[in-house]
Enzyme design. Structure first.
Site, mmCIF file in Angstrom:
data_model
loop_
_atom_site.group_PDB
_atom_site.id
_atom_site.type_symbol
_atom_site.label_atom_id
_atom_site.label_comp_id
_atom_site.label_asym_id
_atom_site.label_seq_id
_atom_site.Cartn_x
_atom_site.Cartn_y
_atom_site.Cartn_z
ATOM 1 N N CYS A 115 0.688 -1.241 -0.114
ATOM 2 C CA CYS A 115 -0.074 -0.018 -0.161
ATOM 3 C C CYS A 115 0.975 1.112 0.159
ATOM 4 O O CYS A 115 0.412 2.458 -0.134
ATOM 5 C CB CYS A 115 -0.852 0.103 1.048
ATOM 6 S SG CYS A 115 -2.105 -1.254 1.107
ATOM 7 N N HIS A 255 -3.622 7.104 2.406
ATOM 8 C CA HIS A 255 -3.798 5.815 1.992
ATOM 9 C C HIS A 255 -5.299 5.586 2.723
ATOM 10 O O HIS A 255 -5.525 5.646 3.812
ATOM 11 C CB HIS A 255 -2.790 4.801 2.436
ATOM 12 C CG HIS A 255 -3.153 3.367 2.144
ATOM 13 N ND1 HIS A 255 -3.620 2.944 0.837
ATOM 14 C CD2 HIS A 255 -3.493 2.319 2.887
ATOM 15 C CE1 HIS A 255 -3.890 1.763 0.760
ATOM 16 N NE2 HIS A 255 -3.744 1.130 2.005
ATOM 17 N N ASN A 285 -10.311 -0.272 -0.273
ATOM 18 C CA ASN A 285 -8.717 0.019 -0.098
ATOM 19 C C ASN A 285 -8.237 -0.885 -1.635
ATOM 20 O O ASN A 285 -8.266 -1.756 -1.987
ATOM 21 C CB ASN A 285 -8.265 -0.789 1.015
ATOM 22 C CG ASN A 285 -6.575 -0.868 0.823
ATOM 23 O OD1 ASN A 285 -5.823 -0.355 0.196
ATOM 24 N ND2 ASN A 285 -5.907 -1.357 1.887
HETATM 25 O O1 UT7 Z 1 -3.687 -1.229 3.623
HETATM 26 C C1 UT7 Z 1 -2.856 -2.086 4.065
HETATM 27 C C2 UT7 Z 1 -2.823 -2.065 5.662
HETATM 28 N N1 UT7 Z 1 -4.031 -2.528 6.057
HETATM 29 C C3 UT7 Z 1 -4.629 -1.813 7.095
HETATM 30 O O2 UT7 Z 1 -4.477 -0.683 7.366
HETATM 31 C C4 UT7 Z 1 -5.937 -2.570 7.784
HETATM 32 C C5 UT7 Z 1 -5.764 -2.370 9.275
HETATM 33 N N2 UT7 Z 1 -6.737 -2.986 9.894
HETATM 34 C C6 UT7 Z 1 -8.164 -2.719 10.116
HETATM 35 O O3 UT7 Z 1 -8.502 -1.890 9.204
HETATM 36 C C7 UT7 Z 1 -9.099 -3.411 11.038
HETATM 37 O O4 UT7 Z 1 -8.213 -4.055 11.931
HETATM 38 C C8 UT7 Z 1 -9.996 -4.070 10.250
HETATM 39 C C9 UT7 Z 1 -11.061 -3.391 9.363
HETATM 40 C C10 UT7 Z 1 -9.356 -5.159 9.276
HETATM 41 C C11 UT7 Z 1 -10.656 -4.982 11.331
HETATM 42 O O5 UT7 Z 1 -11.367 -4.085 12.087
HETATM 43 P P1 UT7 Z 1 -11.153 -4.248 13.808
HETATM 44 O O6 UT7 Z 1 -12.070 -3.206 14.572
HETATM 45 O O7 UT7 Z 1 -9.738 -4.404 14.172
HETATM 46 O O8 UT7 Z 1 -11.860 -5.728 13.998
HETATM 47 P P2 UT7 Z 1 -11.251 -6.912 14.626
HETATM 48 O O9 UT7 Z 1 -10.268 -7.764 13.574
HETATM 49 O O10 UT7 Z 1 -10.549 -6.708 16.181
HETATM 50 O O11 UT7 Z 1 -12.538 -7.903 14.855
HETATM 51 C C12 UT7 Z 1 -13.574 -7.481 15.753
HETATM 52 C C13 UT7 Z 1 -14.775 -8.601 15.408
HETATM 53 C C14 UT7 Z 1 -14.234 -9.905 15.593
HETATM 54 O O12 UT7 Z 1 -15.236 -10.645 16.409
HETATM 55 P P3 UT7 Z 1 -14.917 -11.168 17.863
HETATM 56 O O13 UT7 Z 1 -13.619 -11.957 17.622
HETATM 57 O O14 UT7 Z 1 -15.068 -9.841 18.522
HETATM 58 O O15 UT7 Z 1 -16.515 -11.948 18.184
HETATM 59 C C15 UT7 Z 1 -14.358 -10.429 13.978
HETATM 60 O O16 UT7 Z 1 -14.400 -11.597 13.964
HETATM 61 O O17 UT7 Z 1 -15.387 -8.304 14.335
HETATM 62 C C16 UT7 Z 1 -15.437 -9.557 13.643
HETATM 63 N N3 UT7 Z 1 -15.290 -9.352 12.338
HETATM 64 C C17 UT7 Z 1 -16.417 -9.168 11.582
HETATM 65 N N4 UT7 Z 1 -17.612 -9.095 11.894
HETATM 66 C C18 UT7 Z 1 -18.706 -8.743 10.846
HETATM 67 C C19 UT7 Z 1 -14.298 -9.097 11.393
HETATM 68 N N5 UT7 Z 1 -14.607 -8.909 10.274
HETATM 69 C C20 UT7 Z 1 -16.035 -8.992 10.183
HETATM 70 C C21 UT7 Z 1 -16.816 -8.371 8.919
HETATM 71 N N6 UT7 Z 1 -18.167 -8.410 9.530
HETATM 72 N N7 UT7 Z 1 -16.573 -8.340 7.860
#
Ligand code: UT7
Length: 333
Positions: A115, A255, A285
């Site tokens: 990215c 980004h 993204n």
């Molecule tokens: O561009 C390259 C660099 N990449 C980035 O900068 C991305 C950085 N990371 C992020 O943007 C975020 O971490 C994400 C958007 C990928 C995820 O958001 P988050 O707030 O960090 O969520 P999480 O991974 O901590 O997950 C929270 C909960 C989990 O459930 P539990 O374990 O709390 O029950 C996940 O399983 O949300 C769940 N979850 C979803 N729920 C509904 C993960 N993906 C989804 C989804 N829909 N699509």
């Protein structure tokens, strides 16, 4: 007077097919509310044209750029392509794009910094201009992310989209152009964001395909923390080195990985949201495409002399910020 590289035009390309959050609700266990509040994304573009790959999207953006800037393909000296989804492992997309557009007297190469790829390519291109080696350089970012996304993995499939954008760099002796950059890298970050197979460590086999190892793997929460820190630190460094404060800064061009990352970084830097470019809601993204697509969307609002900081974070880890003094009034070119 030293010579700088100035951005003389920008053009984007996004495919016409739209994948909405409600479309994704039918593929994986997710919902519109989660996607919007956790990422800021409402929809993304998906490339579905028969036989098209990332070079075709890049070529569309470059073709539009040449037309818009009244540039003949024969005038281009160098074309650099940022991508993680080149048509083939080799050769590069840059030479393929040149071939498709009749850019016959240029050399070219690809940069893979995930990215941060467009930012690294932009700075590399600027060096060729500043040194006097090249007069007209095209920097294009293009990624066909839907070709490497697992649409059964809700953690990644909601995040990415397809698209491309390109800029033309030319020498200038005016007080505009690409001024300064601060970059960082940390290879230990590869554990959190990578593709498991398809490279020389683990070439494609029946097993790697069956195990779904040819897709983006991301531990989002860890990447999030590194991204906020890396982006805020590099912006701070570039602002400090160039005597920029939040009043002198006209635009932050971040980004587009997550609206919450963008908001956290802007808050840390002290820039108000109306001076931060955001289009993640429509494209998601697009990896190497995000920065030029932002410049393309906001071009009409840009004025000659505006102070912009472009900032990115991506797989590698790679990150950085680049200070650009905008070279023309948007809408006038
Ligand atoms: O561009 C390259 C660099 N990449 C980035 O900068 C991305 C950085 N990371 C992020 O943007 C975020 O971490 C994400 C958007 C990928 C995820 O958001 P988050 O707030 O960090 O969520 P999480 O991974 O901590 O997950 C929270 C909960 C989990 O459930 P539990 O374990 O709390 O029950 C996940 O399983 O949300 C769940 N979850 C979803 N729920 C509904 C993960 N993906 C989804 C989804 N829909 N699509």
């Amino acid at each position: 007077m030293s010579i700088r590289a100035a951005i003389k035009g920008v053009m984007g390309y996004v495919p016409e097919d739209i994948l909405t959050n409600s479309d994704l609700e039918k593929l994986v266990d997710t919902n519109d509310e989660w996607i919007r509040t956790r990422t800021g994304i409402k929809e993304r573009r998906i490339l579905k044209k028969d036989g098209w790959a990332s070079s075709d999207m890049g070529a569309e953006a470059v073709k539009g750029l040449l037309k818009k800037t009244n540039t003949d393909p024969s005038e281009i000296d160098l074309l650099i392509c940022a991508t993680v989804t080149a048509d083939l492992v080799f050769p590069d997309n840059a030479n393929t794009i040149c071939d498709k557009l009749g850019i016959n007297s240029a050399f070219g190469f690809d940069i893979n910094a995930a990215c941060s790829g467009f930012l690294y390519a932009l700075t590399t291109g600027a060096r060729f201009v500043e040194s006097g080696t090249c007069k007209k350089v095209i920097v294009v970012g293009t990624d066909y992310m839907s070709s490497i996304i697992d649409y059964t993995d809700r953690a990644t499939c909601v995040l990415f989209g397809d698209g491309a954008g390109a800029v033309l760099l030319e020498p200038t002796s005016e007080e505009v152009g690409i001024v300064d950059s601060s970059f960082g890298g940390d290879g230990s970050g590869r554990a959190f964001l990578h593709m498991k197979a398809g490279g020389s460590r683990r070439p494609a086999t029946l097993e790697t395909v069956m195990n779904r190892e040819h897709f983006v793997y991301q531990e989002g929460r860890s990447v999030f923390k590194y991204a906020v820190r890396g982006m805020a630190e590099s912006i701070g460094e570039v602002m400090g080195r160039n005597g920029l404060d939040e009043k002198k800064l006209n635009w932050v061009v971040p980004h587009q990985a997550n609206l919450r990352i963008i908001q956290s970084v802007s808050k840390m830097v002290g820039v108000s949201p109306d001076r931060v470019m955001v289009n993640i809601h429509k494209y998601g993204n697009t990896t190497s495409g995000t920065l030029p697509l932002c410049l393309w969307d906001y071009e009409n609002q840009l004025r000659k002399g505006d102070n912009l900081i472009l900032v990115a974070f991506g797989g590698g880890f790679t990150w950085g910020a680049t200070y650009v003094k905008w070279a023309y009034d948007g809408g006038d070119e």
